[in-house]
Design a protein around this motif. Structure first.
Motif, PDB file in Angstrom:
ATOM      1  N   ARG A 124       0.829  -1.113   0.096  1.00 29.50           N
ATOM      2  CA  ARG A 124       0.015  -0.002  -0.013  1.00 29.50           C
ATOM      3  C   ARG A 124       0.860   1.137  -0.011  1.00 29.50           C
ATOM      4  O   ARG A 124       1.835   1.434   0.934  1.00 29.50           O
ATOM      5  N   TRP A 125       0.610   2.304  -0.931  1.00 27.49           N
ATOM      6  CA  TRP A 125       1.266   3.497  -0.851  1.00 27.49           C
ATOM      7  C   TRP A 125       0.286   4.515  -1.458  1.00 27.49           C
ATOM      8  O   TRP A 125      -0.056   4.457  -2.621  1.00 27.49           O
ATOM      9  N   PHE A 126      -0.159   5.252  -0.645  1.00 28.73           N
ATOM     10  CA  PHE A 126      -1.776   6.024  -0.852  1.00 28.73           C
ATOM     11  C   PHE A 126      -2.763   4.959  -1.209  1.00 28.73           C
ATOM     12  O   PHE A 126      -3.978   5.401  -0.636  1.00 28.73           O
ATOM     13  N   VAL A 127      -2.719   4.019  -2.027  1.00 26.05           N
ATOM     14  CA  VAL A 127      -3.670   3.058  -2.417  1.00 26.05           C
ATOM     15  C   VAL A 127      -3.083   1.593  -2.222  1.00 26.05           C
ATOM     16  O   VAL A 127      -2.025   1.434  -2.147  1.00 26.05           O
ATOM     17  N   ASP A 128      -4.148   0.662  -2.255  1.00 30.09           N
ATOM     18  CA  ASP A 128      -3.802  -0.589  -2.132  1.00 30.09           C
ATOM     19  C   ASP A 128      -3.183  -1.129  -3.706  1.00 30.09           C
ATOM     20  O   ASP A 128      -3.462  -0.398  -4.723  1.00 30.09           O
ATOM     21  N   GLY A 129      -2.608  -2.243  -3.542  1.00 25.19           N
ATOM     22  CA  GLY A 129      -2.456  -3.010  -4.511  1.00 25.19           C
ATOM     23  C   GLY A 129      -1.185  -2.170  -5.611  1.00 25.19           C
ATOM     24  O   GLY A 129      -1.105  -2.568  -6.873  1.00 25.19           O
ATOM     25  N   VAL A 130      -0.074  -1.335  -4.955  1.00 25.38           N
ATOM     26  CA  VAL A 130       0.884  -1.024  -5.511  1.00 25.38           C
ATOM     27  C   VAL A 130       1.909  -2.155  -5.695  1.00 25.38           C
ATOM     28  O   VAL A 130       2.345  -2.720  -5.087  1.00 25.38           O
ATOM     29  N   THR A 131       2.180  -2.326  -6.998  1.00 24.99           N
ATOM     30  CA  THR A 131       3.294  -3.673  -7.511  1.00 24.99           C
ATOM     31  C   THR A 131       4.321  -3.129  -7.808  1.00 24.99           C
ATOM     32  O   THR A 131       4.709  -2.113  -8.777  1.00 24.99           O
ATOM     33  N   THR A 132       5.428  -3.651  -7.076  1.00 25.48           N
ATOM     34  CA  THR A 132       6.853  -3.406  -7.579  1.00 25.48           C
ATOM     35  C   THR A 132       7.393  -4.781  -7.568  1.00 25.48           C
ATOM     36  O   THR A 132       6.802  -5.751  -7.251  1.00 25.48           O
ATOM     37  N   TYR A 133       8.531  -4.705  -8.054  1.00 25.39           N
ATOM     38  CA  TYR A 133       9.397  -6.174  -8.529  1.00 25.39           C
ATOM     39  C   TYR A 133      10.915  -5.879  -7.621  1.00 25.39           C
ATOM     40  O   TYR A 133      11.519  -4.816  -7.712  1.00 25.39           O
ATOM     41  N   HIS A 134      11.087  -6.647  -6.608  1.00 28.36           N
ATOM     42  CA  HIS A 134      12.445  -6.837  -5.866  1.00 28.36           C
ATOM     43  C   HIS A 134      13.305  -7.561  -6.720  1.00 28.36           C
ATOM     44  O   HIS A 134      13.025  -8.790  -7.195  1.00 28.36           O
ATOM     45  N   ARG A 135      14.429  -7.029  -6.744  1.00 27.22           N
ATOM     46  CA  ARG A 135      15.663  -7.451  -7.345  1.00 27.22           C
ATOM     47  C   ARG A 135      17.007  -7.323  -6.411  1.00 27.22           C
ATOM     48  O   ARG A 135      16.994  -6.208  -5.934  1.00 27.22           O
ATOM     49  N   THR A 136      18.006  -8.458  -6.274  1.00 25.65           N
ATOM     50  CA  THR A 136      18.720  -8.094  -5.341  1.00 25.65           C
ATOM     51  C   THR A 136      19.805  -7.218  -6.005  1.00 25.65           C
ATOM     52  O   THR A 136      19.734  -7.045  -7.438  1.00 25.65           O
ATOM     53  N   PHE A 137      20.894  -6.543  -5.279  1.00 23.36           N
ATOM     54  CA  PHE A 137      22.131  -6.021  -5.885  1.00 23.36           C
ATOM     55  C   PHE A 137      22.693  -6.532  -6.893  1.00 23.36           C
ATOM     56  O   PHE A 137      22.881  -6.081  -8.185  1.00 23.36           O
ATOM     57  N   GLY A 138      23.031  -7.955  -6.749  1.00 26.13           N
ATOM     58  CA  GLY A 138      23.504  -8.918  -7.591  1.00 26.13           C
ATOM     59  C   GLY A 138      23.042  -8.871  -8.905  1.00 26.13           C
ATOM     60  O   GLY A 138      23.562  -8.848 -10.029  1.00 26.13           O
ATOM     61  N   THR A 139      21.677  -9.172  -8.963  1.00 27.10           N
ATOM     62  CA  THR A 139      20.679  -9.376  -9.950  1.00 27.10           C
ATOM     63  C   THR A 139      20.809  -8.022 -10.780  1.00 27.10           C
ATOM     64  O   THR A 139      20.984  -8.058 -11.840  1.00 27.10           O
ATOM     65  N   ILE A 140      20.537  -6.990 -10.279  1.00 34.17           N
ATOM     66  CA  ILE A 140      20.615  -5.633 -10.910  1.00 34.17           C
ATOM     67  C   ILE A 140      21.903  -5.604 -11.693  1.00 34.17           C
ATOM     68  O   ILE A 140      21.991  -5.029 -12.850  1.00 34.17           O
ATOM     69  N   ALA A 141      23.099  -5.521 -11.097  1.00 32.72           N
ATOM     70  CA  ALA A 141      24.374  -5.401 -11.529  1.00 32.72           C
ATOM     71  C   ALA A 141      24.549  -6.332 -12.749  1.00 32.72           C
ATOM     72  O   ALA A 141      24.932  -6.018 -13.669  1.00 32.72           O
ATOM     73  N   ASN A 142      24.296  -7.685 -12.490  1.00 34.91           N
ATOM     74  CA  ASN A 142      24.449  -8.577 -13.442  1.00 34.91           C
ATOM     75  C   ASN A 142      23.718  -8.580 -14.918  1.00 34.91           C
ATOM     76  O   ASN A 142      24.096  -8.678 -15.885  1.00 34.91           O
TER      77      ASN A 142
END
Lengths: 237, 237
Positions: B174-192
């Motif tokens: 929830r960020w102001f509204v419900d259902g805010v979708t984000t995607y988690h990636r590790t530092f390693g995944t972002i770098a690679n």
């Protein structure tokens, strides 16, 4: 005297390494997976400890492995237990690597860089003994872990609490003995210190435990909540 | 409908940005400090929102700025309030950047990549519209933050609790509204993912607040315990 030459620390550490442990079950396999083929390569193992990995590297086909460690006790044990024709050991502080006359294709370092205060000086020294295009591969305690030794896992291991991520520098904690000194650096500082000292960043690995490893050491499941180690593979530019 | 076109979210977000906020006090200055000179450069602003940064880039001397955003409401506000002769705005999902015919010296993206499910596809698309040696600079929520929306700061802000760092993928919060979708990636995944898609990593910044920023917004002091943002500067190889 360095930590690893303290009698109480040394015996506790050796006992730990004789049990199922994070190094053998997760960190070393992750390092070797990133390292790739070493046949015919000249390798320096920085902070080689009692030489177990130096021998693995020799057995994988490295033409020469020089293991250095600041601890006399570790090098004594290495010489006694981990001899190979292509492996040599020296007592030496890795911040003094620029004194070494040999040149290497690969600099390998397992879980030692977080003991070093001046990472830039260390990386410059290593760069000087690497051949053109040589590889530096190292693991260290993950920056989330080095941030704050007051923090830690919840009792059930389902979450991790920390602080002081942006407050870099010395941390003094207890690990078998009091007064164990490490240095916290953020991920950004580690990456930028590599880049600014003439290395490219070629892979970043925050290792996860295998299913087999978790069967042997069940508390490794906590690694899914918070990684213990950071591994970076770099090349001399 | 995308999040930023939701009436309730949009009005709450605009109200937030009209107050003292993390973007203006910390994230944008950090991005601009890494960006360097833009005089005469052609820039695409991916996820440009209401165009405030696009105008800053134009005023800094960029020869052309194309701002794209998936939100019709944001682009409407950008066109109404942030016009410049050298700035153009388009409603467009950034995962479709390969449809763009222009080529750019710099791809700039502020706090948007964590909304994107397939980072590799996005980076490939951006690579295709970058000139040889072009720069990609982006900020996103820090991987420690995206790991776990159940966690957070202790009531006094002195420590941060999280989990699930190695469990990558979708997060709904929830960020102001419900259902805010984000995607988690590790530092390693972002770098690679950057490295594997033909980018070099040239700087990593986990921004800290300035003393001035903390005077305006005192809770920014928490950034010293746990960073909110990760910024990476890369070049097309």
């Amino acid at each position: 005297m360095n930590l690893y030459d303290d009698d109480r620390f040394f015996s506790s550490y050796i006992a730990l390494r004789n049990e199922a442990n994070y190094n053998d079950l997760m960190e070393t396999p992750a390092m070797l997976s990133l390292l790739g083929a070493v046949k015919g390569k000249r390798i320096i193992d920085l902070g080689c400890g009692f030489g177990s990995t130096a021998c693995v590297l020799a057995d994988m086909g490295a033409s020469y492995v020089l293991g250095i460690d600041i601890s006399e006790k570790m090098i004594k044990k290495a010489k006694a237990e981990h001899q190979r024709g292509s492996v040599e050991y020296r007592v030496m502080d890795m911040v003094d690597v620029s004194d070494i006359e040999e040149r290497f294709d690969i600099a390998y370092s397992s879980l030692a860089f977080h003991y070093i205060e001046d990472l830039g000086r260390l990386l410059q020294g290593i760069r000087g003994i690497l051949a053109e295009g040589g590889m530096l591969i190292f693991s260290q305690e993950h920056p989330i872990s080095t941030a704050d030794y007051e923090g830690g896992f919840s009792p059930d291991g389902s979450s991790y609490t920390f602080s002081s991520y942006q407050k870099e520098g010395k941390r003094v904690s207890r690990w078998f003995v009091d007064g164990v000194t490490t240095y916290h650096r953020t991920f950004g500082t580690i990456a930028n210190t590599l880049i600014q000292n003439g290395y490219s960043i070629d892979a970043v690995l925050e290792p996860k435990p295998s299913d087999t490893a978790m069967k042997i050491l069940p508390r490794l499941i906590r690694e899914y909540e918070k990684p213990s180690f950071l591994i970076i593979k770099s090349y001399k530019k």
